[in-house]
Design a protein around this motif. Structure first.
Motif, short mmCIF file in Angstrom:
data_model
loop_
_atom_site.label_atom_id
_atom_site.label_comp_id
_atom_site.label_asym_id
_atom_site.label_seq_id
_atom_site.Cartn_x
_atom_site.Cartn_y
_atom_site.Cartn_z
N CYS A 303 36.90 29.15 46.93
CA CYS A 303 37.26 27.90 47.58
C CYS A 303 37.94 26.96 46.58
O CYS A 303 37.66 27.01 45.38
CB CYS A 303 36.02 27.21 48.15
N CYS A 304 38.79 26.12 47.11
CA CYS A 304 39.44 25.13 46.27
C CYS A 304 39.61 23.84 47.07
O CYS A 304 39.50 23.83 48.30
CB CYS A 304 40.79 25.63 45.78
N VAL A 305 39.89 22.77 46.34
CA VAL A 305 40.20 21.50 46.98
C VAL A 305 41.40 20.90 46.26
O VAL A 305 41.47 20.90 45.03
CB VAL A 305 39.01 20.53 46.95
N ALA A 306 42.38 20.44 47.04
CA ALA A 306 43.58 19.84 46.47
C ALA A 306 43.29 18.39 46.12
O ALA A 306 43.02 17.57 47.00
CB ALA A 306 44.74 19.94 47.45
N LEU A 307 43.33 18.07 44.84
CA LEU A 307 43.17 16.68 44.39
C LEU A 307 44.53 16.01 44.48
O LEU A 307 45.24 15.83 43.49
CB LEU A 307 42.61 16.66 42.97
N TYR A 308 44.86 15.64 45.70
CA TYR A 308 46.21 15.18 46.02
C TYR A 308 46.09 13.83 46.70
O TYR A 308 45.24 13.64 47.58
CB TYR A 308 46.89 16.19 46.94
N GLY A 309 46.93 12.91 46.30
CA GLY A 309 46.96 11.61 46.96
C GLY A 309 45.63 10.89 46.85
O GLY A 309 45.01 10.79 45.78
N GLU A 310 45.15 10.41 47.98
CA GLU A 310 43.95 9.58 48.00
C GLU A 310 42.70 10.37 47.58
O GLU A 310 41.76 9.82 47.02
CB GLU A 310 43.74 8.97 49.40
N ILE A 311 42.69 11.69 47.81
CA ILE A 311 41.52 12.49 47.42
C ILE A 311 41.40 12.53 45.91
O ILE A 311 40.29 12.46 45.35
CB ILE A 311 41.61 13.90 48.03
N ALA A 312 42.53 12.63 45.20
CA ALA A 312 42.50 12.61 43.73
C ALA A 312 41.93 11.30 43.21
O ALA A 312 41.10 11.27 42.30
CB ALA A 312 43.90 12.85 43.18
N GLU A 313 42.37 10.20 43.80
CA GLU A 313 41.92 8.89 43.34
C GLU A 313 40.41 8.72 43.56
O GLU A 313 39.68 8.25 42.68
CB GLU A 313 42.68 7.78 44.07
N LEU A 314 39.94 9.13 44.73
CA LEU A 314 38.52 9.00 45.02
C LEU A 314 37.69 9.92 44.13
O LEU A 314 36.60 9.54 43.65
CB LEU A 314 38.26 9.32 46.50
N TYR A 315 38.17 11.12 43.86
CA TYR A 315 37.44 12.06 43.01
C TYR A 315 37.36 11.54 41.58
O TYR A 315 36.29 11.56 40.95
CB TYR A 315 38.12 13.43 43.04
N GLN A 316 38.50 11.06 41.05
CA GLN A 316 38.52 10.59 39.67
C GLN A 316 37.63 9.37 39.47
O GLN A 316 37.12 9.14 38.38
CB GLN A 316 39.96 10.29 39.24
N LYS A 317 37.43 8.59 40.52
CA LYS A 317 36.58 7.41 40.42
C LYS A 317 35.12 7.71 40.76
O LYS A 317 34.28 6.80 40.78
CB LYS A 317 37.11 6.31 41.34
N GLY A 318 34.81 8.98 41.02
CA GLY A 318 33.43 9.39 41.23
C GLY A 318 32.90 9.22 42.63
O GLY A 318 31.68 9.31 42.84
N PHE A 319 33.78 9.04 43.60
CA PHE A 319 33.32 8.81 44.97
C PHE A 319 33.18 10.10 45.78
O PHE A 319 32.66 10.07 46.90
CB PHE A 319 34.27 7.85 45.70
N ILE A 320 33.65 11.23 45.26
CA ILE A 320 33.59 12.50 45.99
C ILE A 320 32.83 13.52 45.15
O ILE A 320 33.15 13.74 43.98
CB ILE A 320 34.99 13.05 46.31
N SER A 321 31.85 14.17 45.74
CA SER A 321 31.19 15.31 45.12
C SER A 321 31.66 16.57 45.83
O SER A 321 31.83 16.57 47.05
CB SER A 321 29.67 15.17 45.21
N LEU A 322 31.84 17.64 45.07
CA LEU A 322 32.40 18.88 45.61
C LEU A 322 31.37 19.99 45.59
O LEU A 322 30.49 20.02 44.72
CB LEU A 322 33.63 19.30 44.79
N PRO A 323 31.48 20.95 46.51
CA PRO A 323 30.59 22.11 46.48
C PRO A 323 30.72 22.86 45.16
O PRO A 323 31.78 22.89 44.51
CB PRO A 323 31.08 22.97 47.65
N GLU A 324 29.65 23.50 44.77
CA GLU A 324 29.61 24.24 43.51
C GLU A 324 30.65 25.35 43.50
O GLU A 324 30.93 25.97 44.52
CB GLU A 324 28.21 24.84 43.33
#
Length: 701
Positions: A303-324
């Motif tokens: 599995c993968c997740v594209a850190l693109y656009g708004e998802i990248a911003e939210l992930y980098q700021k710690g607002f998104i947790s991802l499956p192992e």
């Protein structure tokens, strides 16, 4: 050199081949390619023999004594019983890659033979040194193309969606380049063959980040329903489950994602998510749900997740947790630079790579072609240099982003050289750009290698820099989208206000200052592209017919689209300046000059549509040179109304009619009004003299 190393396997006529394995669809496809390759090189199809003792080549899964690495996709060549070649693979893709490497190494069939129209000469005999070979490990585990913005492929043939005839050469080139994964197109009808054929040929399939799990779009499946996961969770999950069930027996790199319909943030459809915390929490919950659903059907899914656009911003700021174990896929800005994408005039250029402290698996989404309605390259080659691509990708690998690489490949044909650069990087992890360029040129051209290499190298040096960064280089869309925006703003009577859509390219100011800003940026590019094309023509004159056509299609084509586009846009800007001075006949002539240059771009597309490429650029709907020409033609018709209306004879009388005629001709016998082209041609000769800002260049209409 020992006698053992001097041994050679001589192949001629019908080559006897034994295939030990039961034929999977992927092996059937690669044997079809091998049959075609041998037929083109030796003039005969191979003879498939049941008895391995009669074979000159044996193809099989590797055994214990074959010295083949015990890793996915590995392969090797072993020479046994004197001079019998064994092509062995660790697995199905190992066999595929082994066969294709045999074709490249010994038959000379290059990865882009189809797309570059490689000249393949018939030979009486092929001599193969009997030296064992073991494939090295590839740098990137999952590597492939996102066949995105693929309008040329869509419009090339009359059948929609594209058929196997269109897709086979795409997937074959990807496999020959060492790729093992593909996103086959963007939002194509679900009954298309693209996913099925990719799987048949042995590729992993993956998905667009706007189509998580490859599921049907919610708005398409449930028209009129509210697009809210909170309110419609069962319907969303039904679509995801259906997609998982349909693909569970394929090799899939599953894309976990949650964006709004039409590739935008979901909160544009559900404004109750008005904080980063709310948005990130829901995205993380949805991705975990998708992951859990996949595991109901697939053991150890990738599995993968594209850190693109708004998802990248939210992930980098710690607002998104991802499956192992999910691969984090970091995206470039569309121009090859690993920073955040420009949004209108906002260009924060936030680094888009894992940090030193980031653990887990990481990958990349990069572009050598892009469509952004601003300055991207869609029809033309990547504007940056090979060294720039090397620096960005080697730098990304160095910080651990090497588990996955999806490359936006567009329509393949215009992008063969940069695609080949990136495939070298995903295979080897590094590249000697000069050595690669020399090899690429010698692989596809028979002569003038140094001159051709110089043209490829200097192409990037010639491209127009429109901003302060190394990646701020203009693709052909720079000459078209802003030009059409200027015309629309102008003809809608909005000149009193600036066009904010242009702020990304020129400093904010009046509309007149914006247009002048483009004119100043374009002016230096004209001579550079003329000089590059002059060198190109000088080289073309020395090539044989096949190489000349190839160089026209893969070098001159790009330069001419840049020159005709930059000249067309430049003259459009000059037309507006004349209009502001109320010099309407001059503005009309300059708009006509602009149109004639843009028409040259259309002629360039048509000239590249020879043989099997008939209609290849018919669906130029993204850059859309034809639309630009139509816009400019509309503009000059409006300009002609400023002083030549209503009889469309007044400018002829004022500027072109002999003085002796002006005072004696009769209205009821005056001449037929000139066409726009004829009037502009004659006015140019009259109004633009050496002392009166002569219109630049001889224009071929």
């Amino acid at each position: 050199m020992t006698a053992e190393l001097k041994r050679e396997l001589h192949l001629s006529g019908q080559v006897r081949i034994h295939v030990a394995e039961s034929h999977s669809t992927a092996i059937n496809h690669v044997l079809r390619m091998l049959t075609r390759d041998l037929n083109r090189v030796l003039g005969s199809e191979p003879q498939w023999v049941d008895d391995p003792r009669q074979a000159q080549i044996r193809i099989a899964l590797a055994g214990e004594n074959d010295s083949c690495p015990q890793s996915p996709e590995a392969f090797g060549f072993r020479f046994v019983a004197g001079t019998v070649l064994h092509i062995v693979g660790h697995d199905e893709l190992g066999i595929v890659y082994g066969v294709l490497e045999f074709s490249r190494r010994f038959l000379g069939i290059q990865p882009f033979w189809y797309w570059m129209d490689q000249s393949i000469k018939l030979q009486n005999e092929v001599m193969i040194p009997c030296v064992d070979y073991v494939s090295p490990p590839r740098k990137v585990r999952y590597r492939g193309w996102f066949v995105n913005d693929e309008v040329c492929l869509i419009g090339w043939k009359p059948v929609y969606p594209p058929t196997r005839e269109v897709w086979k050469p795409v997937f074959e080139a990807l496999l020959r380049s060492g790729g093992n994964m593909v996103i086959p197109g963007t939002d194509l009808p679900r009954h298309g063959v693209h996913y099925e054929l990719a799987s048949e040929m042995g590729l992993w399939v993956t998905h667009h980040h706007a189509e998580p799990l490859g599921a049907e779009m919610f708005a398409r499946a449930y028209p009129g329903r509210e697009m809210s996961y909170l309110r419609e969770p069962e319907r969303y999950e039904q679509l995801w489950r259906q997609a998982i069930q349909e693909q569970q027996h394929r090799k899939v790199v599953w894309v976990l994602s949650f964006r709004g319909q039409g590739d935008k943030p979901f909160w544009e459809d559900d404004p109750s998510f008005d904080t980063p915390l709310k948005r990130g929490k829901l995205i993380g919950q949805v991705m975990q749900k998708q992951y859990d659903m996949i595991r109901e059907y697939v053991e150890d899914p990738v599995c993968c997740v594209a850190l693109y656009g708004e998802i990248a911003e939210l992930y980098q700021k710690g607002f998104i947790s991802l499956p192992e174990h999910t691969i984090r896929v970091w995206a470039d800005n569309g121009y090859g630079k690993m920073v955040s994408r420009r949004r209108d005039e906002l260009n924060l250029r936030i680094p888009s790579l894992p940090r030193v402290k980031d653990s887990g698996r990481h990958g990349l989404y990069v572009h050598v072609t892009f469509h952004d309605l601003q300055a991207s390259n869609h029809l033309t080659m990547f504007a940056g240099s090979a060294d720039f691509l090397k620096s960005e990708l080697e730098g990304a690998f160095a910080v651990g982003a090497s588990d996955y690489l999806i490359l936006n490949s567009g329509n393949i044909r215009p992008h063969a050289y940069p695609l080949d650069i990136v495939s070298t990087l995903w295979n080897d992890g590094t590249i000697d750009t000069e050595q690669h360029l020399q090899s690429f040129v010698r692989s596809y051209y028979a002569s003038e290698h140094e001159a051709l290499a110089r043209l490829y190298r200097e192409y990037a040096e010639t491209t127009l820099p429109y901003g302060p960064h190394l990646d701020d280089l203009a693709g052909e869309q720079y000459y078209h989208h802003p030009a059409r925006q200027i015309i629309g703003h102008w003809l809608q009577g909005k000149e009193a206000e600036s066009d904010r859509r242009l702020d990304w390219a020129v400093s904010a100011g009046t509309f007149e200052q914006q247009v002048k800003g483009f004119e100043k940026r374009l002016a230096p590019a004209l001579d550079r592209w003329k000089s590059w094309l002059a060198q190109c023509d000088e080289t073309l004159a020395k090539l044989d017919d096949d190489d000349r056509q190839r160089a026209k299609d893969h070098l001159r084509f790009h330069g001419e689209l840049h020159l005709s586009g930059s000249e067309g846009f430049y003259q459009l800007c000059r037309s507006y300046a004349a209009y502001r001075q109320k010099q309407y006949p001059q503005a009309f002539v300059l708009a006509s000059e602009s149109l004639w240059h843009y028409r040259r771009g259309l002629d360039t597309l048509r000239a590249a549509e020879h043989g099997k490429w008939a209609d290849f650029y018919r669906a130029d709907w993204l850059t859309n040179i034809a639309s630009t020409a139509q816009n400019v033609d509309t503009l000059r018709k409006v300009l002609r109304m400023h002083g030549d209306s209503p009889d469309f004879f007044l400018w002829y009388k004022l500027y072109l009619m002999p003085e002796t005629e002006k005072h004696i001709y009769l209205e009821n016998t005056h001449r037929e009004p000139l066409t726009d082209d004829d009037l502009a041609t004659r006015l140019k000769e009259r109004l633009f003299t050496d002392t009166n800002q002569e219109a630049e260049g001889n224009v071929d209409r």
